[in-house]
Scaffold this motif. Structure first.
Motif, PDB file in Angstrom:
ATOM      1  N   UNK A  85      52.255  30.060  24.756  1.00 35.85           N
ATOM      2  CA  UNK A  85      52.734  31.397  25.135  1.00 35.85           C
ATOM      3  C   UNK A  85      53.402  31.355  26.516  1.00 35.85           C
ATOM      4  N   UNK A  86      52.725  30.692  27.452  1.00 40.03           N
ATOM      5  CA  UNK A  86      53.272  30.557  28.809  1.00 40.03           C
ATOM      6  C   UNK A  86      54.590  29.777  28.765  1.00 40.03           C
ATOM      7  N   UNK A  87      54.660  28.779  27.906  1.00 41.86           N
ATOM      8  CA  UNK A  87      55.860  27.947  27.752  1.00 41.86           C
ATOM      9  C   UNK A  87      57.030  28.801  27.250  1.00 41.86           C
ATOM     10  N   UNK A  88      56.732  29.665  26.279  1.00 49.53           N
ATOM     11  CA  UNK A  88      57.781  30.536  25.734  1.00 49.53           C
ATOM     12  C   UNK A  88      58.296  31.500  26.807  1.00 49.53           C
ATOM     13  N   UNK A  89      57.348  32.069  27.577  1.00 46.61           N
ATOM     14  CA  UNK A  89      57.751  32.994  28.647  1.00 46.61           C
ATOM     15  C   UNK A  89      58.611  32.280  29.690  1.00 46.61           C
ATOM     16  N   UNK A  90      58.240  31.052  29.963  1.00 40.49           N
ATOM     17  CA  UNK A  90      58.894  30.313  31.046  1.00 40.49           C
ATOM     18  C   UNK A  90      60.269  29.781  30.667  1.00 40.49           C
ATOM     19  N   UNK A  91      60.358  29.226  29.433  1.00 42.51           N
ATOM     20  CA  UNK A  91      61.598  28.537  29.039  1.00 42.51           C
ATOM     21  C   UNK A  91      62.375  29.264  27.935  1.00 42.51           C
ATOM     22  N   UNK A  92      61.757  30.309  27.376  1.00 41.75           N
ATOM     23  CA  UNK A  92      62.397  31.003  26.252  1.00 41.75           C
ATOM     24  C   UNK A  92      62.538  30.110  25.032  1.00 41.75           C
ATOM     25  N   UNK A  93      61.659  29.098  24.949  1.00 42.07           N
ATOM     26  CA  UNK A  93      61.713  28.165  23.816  1.00 42.07           C
ATOM     27  C   UNK A  93      60.329  28.007  23.186  1.00 42.07           C
ATOM     28  N   UNK A  94      60.340  27.552  21.946  1.00 44.33           N
ATOM     29  CA  UNK A  94      59.080  27.361  21.230  1.00 44.33           C
ATOM     30  C   UNK A  94      58.573  25.931  21.465  1.00 44.33           C
ATOM     31  N   UNK A  95      57.339  25.808  21.910  1.00 45.37           N
ATOM     32  CA  UNK A  95      56.786  24.495  22.244  1.00 45.37           C
ATOM     33  C   UNK A  95      56.739  23.574  21.025  1.00 45.37           C
ATOM     34  N   UNK A  96      56.329  24.101  19.880  1.00 46.02           N
ATOM     35  CA  UNK A  96      56.260  23.258  18.672  1.00 46.02           C
ATOM     36  C   UNK A  96      57.648  22.694  18.336  1.00 46.02           C
ATOM     37  N   UNK A  97      58.664  23.562  18.418  1.00 44.99           N
ATOM     38  CA  UNK A  97      60.039  23.117  18.130  1.00 44.99           C
ATOM     39  C   UNK A  97      60.446  22.009  19.091  1.00 44.99           C
ATOM     40  N   UNK A  98      60.134  22.185  20.377  1.00 46.90           N
ATOM     41  CA  UNK A  98      60.498  21.167  21.371  1.00 46.90           C
ATOM     42  C   UNK A  98      59.757  19.854  21.131  1.00 46.90           C
ATOM     43  N   UNK A  99      58.492  19.943  20.729  1.00 49.90           N
ATOM     44  CA  UNK A  99      57.734  18.720  20.416  1.00 49.90           C
ATOM     45  C   UNK A  99      58.375  18.004  19.226  1.00 49.90           C
ATOM     46  N   UNK A 100      58.728  18.791  18.210  1.00 49.25           N
ATOM     47  CA  UNK A 100      59.344  18.197  17.015  1.00 49.25           C
ATOM     48  C   UNK A 100      60.663  17.512  17.348  1.00 49.25           C
ATOM     49  N   UNK A 101      61.431  18.130  18.236  1.00 47.20           N
ATOM     50  CA  UNK A 101      62.755  17.584  18.569  1.00 47.20           C
ATOM     51  C   UNK A 101      62.667  16.327  19.440  1.00 47.20           C
ATOM     52  N   UNK A 112      49.866  28.291  32.981  1.00 45.17           N
ATOM     53  CA  UNK A 112      51.216  28.300  33.560  1.00 45.17           C
ATOM     54  C   UNK A 112      51.565  26.917  34.122  1.00 45.17           C
ATOM     55  N   UNK A 113      50.591  26.331  34.814  1.00 45.99           N
ATOM     56  CA  UNK A 113      50.825  24.995  35.356  1.00 45.99           C
ATOM     57  C   UNK A 113      51.005  23.967  34.222  1.00 45.99           C
ATOM     58  N   UNK A 114      50.161  24.077  33.185  1.00 43.23           N
ATOM     59  CA  UNK A 114      50.284  23.165  32.041  1.00 43.23           C
ATOM     60  C   UNK A 114      51.654  23.312  31.372  1.00 43.23           C
ATOM     61  N   UNK A 115      52.095  24.551  31.209  1.00 47.63           N
ATOM     62  CA  UNK A 115      53.393  24.798  30.564  1.00 47.63           C
ATOM     63  C   UNK A 115      54.518  24.178  31.385  1.00 47.63           C
TER      64      UNK A 115
END
Length: 319
Positions: A52-68, A15-18
């Motif tokens: 998973x924690x990132x998705x729960x927290x932001x409602x976004x996909x981490x891979x997609x955000x990294x790509x963008x 959770x902290x990492x996310x």
């Protein structure tokens, strides 16, 4: 004893990492150092928990955000780290097969070095990710004996643990004849033996081959065959003998012969990071006199360099 360079992080808190990643990615300028610090210092299963924690927290996909938010080779490294190993292999194979040009060396690196279990998982991932069958794609995108050998490896039917000294001499004779005769039938026999016999069995076959022919099997293959078929056969032999040495050799080539072939360097570092990258580093230093760390530092730059070095996890004396 094989060892990776990336180990599970103690006191891990997804959770902290996310949260930290979210902050780094959502800010005005992306804080790349934070991404490197987190994603290269957590093992793959931990990274998946962070996603998973990132998705729960932001409602976004981490891979997609990294790509963008990222670009070029640095993006490839960070995104690559987020795939489970089988999915990463599948992703690399698909791009190697479906890109503008087929990347034969990538097919060789992956299929010559993976265990039956890894091949089975990779095929499942390939089907799930791309809704198509890996073997069908190999069949349609490659040709000749190179294709037949890849198809054989992609079955993942190598015998395991079994060794029979009495057939080792027979197999060695067949291999030797195959190097003399070079007919289609002989090529088939050659690849059948190399793709299906157990590792222990092939160790004995290679020794028998040496005493029958007075020649090392790799030298014999190099003399008798050419092209990607020859490269694939040699890769199989080298991986049977010593996988870390094979990957050290591939990294050295990718760094020095091709003016730093980024894709190859990234793929090997990520794929081997939790398996045997420590061993690969050791072989690299023994064989080439310079450390892998030193050579990456010499050829890469910026955050891309920092990310590769973090995965490589070099010691200070490696500079």
């Amino acid at each position: 004893q094989t060892q990776g360079t990336i180990l599970p992080s103690p006191n891990f808190n997804p959770i902290m990492d996310a949260q930290l990643l979210g902050g780094a990615l959502q800010g005005i300028s992306c804080e790349k150092d934070v991404l490197i610090e987190i994603l290269t210092q957590r093992c793959n299963s931990q990274r998946l928990m962070i996603a998973e924690a990132y998705r729960d927290m932001y409602g976004r996909d981490l891979i997609t955000d990294l790509k963008e938010n990222l670009s070029h080779h640095f993006k490839e490294v960070m995104v690559g780290l987020m795939y489970p190993p089988a999915s990463y292999d599948a992703h690399e194979l698909w791009h190697a097969l479906k890109g503008v040009d087929t990347e034969e060396k990538c097919l060789i690196d992956i299929l010559a070095s993976r265990s039956n279990m890894e091949i089975f998982q990779m095929k499942e991932a390939y089907l799930m990710q791309y809704n198509t069958d890996l073997q069908q794609d190999i069949d349609s995108e490659t040709s000749g004996h190179f294709r037949d050998t890849l198809m054989n490896l992609a079955q993942g039917t190598r015998m395991e643990g079994y060794a029979d000294p009495s057939t080792a001499a027979q197999d060695a004779m067949i291999l030797w004849e195959a190097c003399q005769q070079k007919t289609g039938e002989h090529k088939n026999m050659l690849q059948m033996i190399l793709c299906n016999r157990s590792q222990q069995q092939l160790w004995m076959v290679f020794q028998e081959f040496q005493s029958i022919s007075g020649q090392d099997i790799v030298d014999a293959i190099n003399e008798c065959y050419d092209g990607y078929f020859q490269e694939l056969l040699v890769a199989i032999v080298l991986c049977i003998r010593d996988k870390p040495s094979y990957f050290a050799y591939r990294l050295y080539n990718a760094i020095h012969d091709f003016g730093f072939h980024n894709k190859t360097v990234i793929r090997i570092l990520i794929a081997r990071s939790e398996i045997d990258l420590m061993n690969i580093r050791q072989r690299y230093k023994e064989r080439y006199g310079k450390s892998l760390f030193h050579d990456i530092k010499h050829f890469a730059s910026g955050h891309y360099e920092s990310a590769l070095l973090a995965i490589c996890a070099g010691d200070t004396e490696d500079y």
